[in-house]
Design a protein around this motif. Structure first.
Motif, PDB file in Angstrom:
ATOM      1  N   ALA A  79       0.869  -1.178   0.000  1.00  0.00           N
ATOM      2  CA  ALA A  79       0.000   0.000   0.000  1.00  0.00           C
ATOM      3  C   ALA A  79       0.899   1.219   0.000  1.00  0.00           C
ATOM      4  O   ALA A  79       2.115   1.117   0.196  1.00  0.00           O
ATOM      5  CB  ALA A  79      -0.927  -0.001   1.203  1.00  0.00           C
ATOM      6  N   SER A  80       0.301   2.369  -0.214  1.00  0.00           N
ATOM      7  CA  SER A  80       1.057   3.610  -0.163  1.00  0.00           C
ATOM      8  C   SER A  80       0.097   4.755   0.078  1.00  0.00           C
ATOM      9  O   SER A  80      -1.004   4.743  -0.489  1.00  0.00           O
ATOM     10  CB  SER A  80       1.828   3.836  -1.463  1.00  0.00           C
ATOM     11  OG  SER A  80       2.582   5.021  -1.385  1.00  0.00           O
ATOM     12  N   GLY A  81       0.500   5.716   0.899  1.00  0.00           N
ATOM     13  CA  GLY A  81      -0.382   6.840   1.185  1.00  0.00           C
ATOM     14  C   GLY A  81      -1.701   6.340   1.735  1.00  0.00           C
ATOM     15  O   GLY A  81      -1.736   5.646   2.734  1.00  0.00           O
ATOM     16  N   ASN A  82      -2.769   6.686   1.040  1.00  0.00           N
ATOM     17  CA  ASN A  82      -4.093   6.250   1.481  1.00  0.00           C
ATOM     18  C   ASN A  82      -4.665   5.166   0.584  1.00  0.00           C
ATOM     19  O   ASN A  82      -5.862   4.892   0.624  1.00  0.00           O
ATOM     20  CB  ASN A  82      -5.062   7.429   1.518  1.00  0.00           C
ATOM     21  CG  ASN A  82      -4.778   8.332   2.691  1.00  0.00           C
ATOM     22  OD1 ASN A  82      -4.545   7.865   3.800  1.00  0.00           O
ATOM     23  ND2 ASN A  82      -4.762   9.631   2.451  1.00  0.00           N
ATOM     24  N   THR A  83      -3.822   4.546  -0.212  1.00  0.00           N
ATOM     25  CA  THR A  83      -4.329   3.527  -1.130  1.00  0.00           C
ATOM     26  C   THR A  83      -4.628   2.240  -0.383  1.00  0.00           C
ATOM     27  O   THR A  83      -3.952   1.904   0.591  1.00  0.00           O
ATOM     28  CB  THR A  83      -3.318   3.215  -2.240  1.00  0.00           C
ATOM     29  OG1 THR A  83      -2.137   2.660  -1.662  1.00  0.00           O
ATOM     30  CG2 THR A  83      -2.963   4.470  -3.009  1.00  0.00           C
ATOM     31  N   PRO A  84      -5.625   1.499  -0.834  1.00  0.00           N
ATOM     32  CA  PRO A  84      -5.935   0.217  -0.194  1.00  0.00           C
ATOM     33  C   PRO A  84      -4.820  -0.794  -0.440  1.00  0.00           C
ATOM     34  O   PRO A  84      -4.018  -0.651  -1.351  1.00  0.00           O
ATOM     35  CB  PRO A  84      -7.224  -0.226  -0.898  1.00  0.00           C
ATOM     36  CG  PRO A  84      -7.765   0.981  -1.561  1.00  0.00           C
ATOM     37  CD  PRO A  84      -6.602   1.845  -1.888  1.00  0.00           C
ATOM     38  N   LEU A  85      -4.807  -1.811   0.369  1.00  0.00           N
ATOM     39  CA  LEU A  85      -3.843  -2.892   0.203  1.00  0.00           C
ATOM     40  C   LEU A  85      -4.065  -3.615  -1.120  1.00  0.00           C
ATOM     41  O   LEU A  85      -5.188  -3.904  -1.498  1.00  0.00           O
ATOM     42  CB  LEU A  85      -3.997  -3.914   1.327  1.00  0.00           C
ATOM     43  CG  LEU A  85      -3.233  -3.712   2.623  1.00  0.00           C
ATOM     44  CD1 LEU A  85      -3.575  -4.834   3.591  1.00  0.00           C
ATOM     45  CD2 LEU A  85      -1.741  -3.646   2.393  1.00  0.00           C
TER      46      LEU A  85
END
Lengths: 114, 112
Positions: free
Chosen positions: B94-100
């Motif tokens: 994941a990264s930032g607010n992105t989902p897994l």
């Protein structure tokens, strides 16, 4: 025990029907995530709620919907069910939102469409 | 779009042997990396995670993983496998607010 509770564990129904899957997150967790796991697609993110509001949407079909209630439990509604919807549906929770939040998973609901 | 590749669908190791499960990711930003384990009939359990800092991270059950930015890899290792380690292992990013985003998983079998 992850602290995330999913009910029911198993669900068998027929095509065209509608079902509701329920998830209670870990105590104190505000985010709830729904995933679908199937042999051909693997583990697919469906949708995330944070403190009652939809936060992120993944590969969720229009026939599927979810909500998170004031007590933070969540429900995933699947309607007009098709054979291909047979899968394991997981709920996960985390304290907040953001990619670095480790998610804790329930044991899943196995949905079988006959 | 971010993606995770676990090249090995199924691995069989002898009990007591060492283990390495491979994971490669494709992501532009600094990723948050996770390994989860799924035993039959159960949900996913977090083994370890990497956000920043020391590139060798220790997890539960004697597992460790090493982040190699140059190779875009986050391989999971265990020096001595036990029969109870037989399960499905998933790498996720994941990264930032992105989902897994999960890899397809690697099924580990342990033989005597």
């Amino acid at each position: 025990d992850s602290g995330v509770t999913q009910t029911p564990k198993h669900l068998i129904t027929a095509t065209g029907q509608r079902v509701t899957l329920r998830c209670s997150p870990r105590s104190g967790d505000l985010s709830v995530y729904w995933y679908q796991q199937s042999l051909d697609q693997g583990l697919q993110f469906l949708i995330q709620y944070y403190n009652g509001e939809e936060r992120a949407k993944g590969n969720i079909l229009e026939r599927f919907s979810a909500q998170q209630f004031p007590d933070l439990h969540s429900e995933l509604n699947l309607s007009s069910l098709e054979l291909g919807d047979s899968a394991l549906y997981f709920c996960a929770s985390s304290p907040s939102t953001g990619g670095m939040q480790p998610q804790h998973f329930g044991d899943g609901t196995r949905l079988s469409i006959l | 779009a971010q993606s995770v590749t676990q090249p090995d669908i199924h691995i069989t190791v002898s009990e007591g042997a060492s283990l390495e499960l491979r994971c490669n990711y494709s992501y532009g930003a600094t990723p948050y990396l996770f390994w989860y384990v799924q035993s039959p009939g159960q949900g996913l359990q977090l083994l370890l995670k990497y956000f920043s800092g020391d590139t060798l991270v220790q997890g539960i059950k004697g597992f460790e993983a090493e982040f190699k930015r140059s190779q875009s890899s986050f391989n999971l290792r265990k020096p001595s496998v036990h029969w109870s380690d037989a399960a499905e292992y998933f790498c996720a990013v994941a990264s930032g607010n992105t989902p897994l985003v999960f890899g397809k998983g690697t099924r580990l079998s342990v033989i005597a």
